[in-house]
Design an enzyme around this catalytic site. Structure first.
Site, PDB file in Angstrom:
ATOM      1  N   ASP A  65       1.010  -1.125   0.104  1.00  0.00           N
ATOM      2  CA  ASP A  65       0.104   0.082   0.108  1.00  0.00           C
ATOM      3  C   ASP A  65       0.735   1.209   0.080  1.00  0.00           C
ATOM      4  O   ASP A  65       0.357   2.334  -0.531  1.00  0.00           O
ATOM      5  CB  ASP A  65      -1.049   0.137   1.228  1.00  0.00           C
ATOM      6  CG  ASP A  65      -2.096  -0.913   0.958  1.00  0.00           C
ATOM      7  OD1 ASP A  65      -2.351  -1.478   0.000  1.00  0.00           O
ATOM      8  OD2 ASP A  65      -2.763  -1.102   1.939  1.00  0.00           O
ATOM      9  N   ASN A 183      -5.179   5.797  11.655  1.00  0.00           N
ATOM     10  CA  ASN A 183      -6.457   5.911  12.352  1.00  0.00           C
ATOM     11  C   ASN A 183      -6.618   4.571  13.293  1.00  0.00           C
ATOM     12  O   ASN A 183      -7.126   4.871  14.437  1.00  0.00           O
ATOM     13  CB  ASN A 183      -7.618   6.253  11.370  1.00  0.00           C
ATOM     14  CG  ASN A 183      -9.071   6.191  12.139  1.00  0.00           C
ATOM     15  OD1 ASN A 183      -9.373   6.933  12.925  1.00  0.00           O
ATOM     16  ND2 ASN A 183      -9.814   4.950  11.724  1.00  0.00           N
TER      17      ASN A 183
END
Length: 274
Positions: A65, A183
């Site tokens: 990613d 997060n």
């Protein structure tokens, strides 16, 4: 058609996959190139800067990613196909064994004007005349240091209404894509990619509110005091120090990140986190 391919730095496997994809795309008659570092690893010396991805019709990111986000930072609104050589793969949906088929399918779809592209939001922070590099995952507002004896005094407003404030290590605003990244490590909620929202998460707040999911077009404003500098970070890099006190506004920005190729299986990827 012009196709740009970027491989994970320092990965022989990624370079090999990139070379195979380059040859397969070239065989269709399309124009294709690899980034400079990949070209150097292949010994061809004919690579281009990743900034050229913004002028392509299709970008291909070979790696994890992180490689996908690296390509996306330079791709503008160019559609990106991700080949997953990482461990999870929320953004990189295609396995190496299916890489050639997936990329050639997109090349053919482009020729028919039928490329299926999914748009996901990006965020940008601004303060005064400054605007951050767009973020696909999150914007973080914090001080120079985190932890005991550090942090920021802050107030956060959502669409002009006060949500929370006090003292914390910082504040994080994430896209649904970014909900599974920084997060999550700050105990923010997982958000399915089909949900059109932003996540507001206070980072180790003394007396904070629970994380909030608000509308994707919300304006999140963070006022910072109690430090000499406010540091704003986009996707874990591109940190910018602003004089404090400061007011930082975080909103959706254009262009969105555009993803081509087969969609990832969100729940399958989640299973790899455990």
């Amino acid at each position: 058609m012009d196709v740009g391919i970027v491989a994970r730095k320092g990965s022989e496997r990624a370079v090999a996959v990139a070379a195979d994809l380059r040859d397969a795309v070239a065989a269709t008659g399309a124009s294709v190139w690899v980034d400079t570092e990949t070209a150097d690893a292949l010994g061809t010396g004919t690579g281009r800067s990743v900034e050229a991805l913004a002028d392509c019709d299709l970008a291909v990111a070979v790696g994890g990613d992180g490689t996908f986000l690296f390509a996306a930072r330079n791709a503008g609104d160019t559609p990106i196909v991700g080949i997953n050589l990482g461990e999870v793969g929320f953004l990189n949906a295609v396995s190496p064994s299916n890489a050639t088929e997936a990329v050639l399918d997109e090349v053919a779809a482009f020729g028919r004007d039928e490329m299926d592209v999914r748009e996901v939001p990006r965020l940008a922070a601004r303060s005064g005349g400054w605007t951050s590099v767009p973020a696909a995952n999150e914007i973080v507002v914090q001080g120079e240091r985190r932890g005991p004896g550090a942090g920021i005094d802050y107030a956060v407003h959502v669409d002009g209404a006060r949500y929370s404030g006090g003292h914390a290590d910082g504040l994080l605003v994430a896209t649904p894509t970014g909900s599974t990244a920084y997060n999550l490590s700050e105990r923010g909620p997982l958000v399915h990619p089909s949900v059109s929202g932003l996540v507001v998460t206070e980072m180790v707040a003394d007396e904070g509110m629970p994380p909030l999911v608000t509308d994707i077009d919300s304006t999140v404003t963070v006022s910072v005091e109690g430090v000499d500098e406010t540091v704003v970070v986009s996707d874990g890099r591109n940190a910018t120090a602003l004089d404090a006190p400061a007011e930082v506004t975080v909103e959706r920005t254009t262009p969105p990140m555009r993803i081509a190729g087969p969609p990832s299986d969100f729940f399958e990827a989640l299973g790899k986190l455990s």
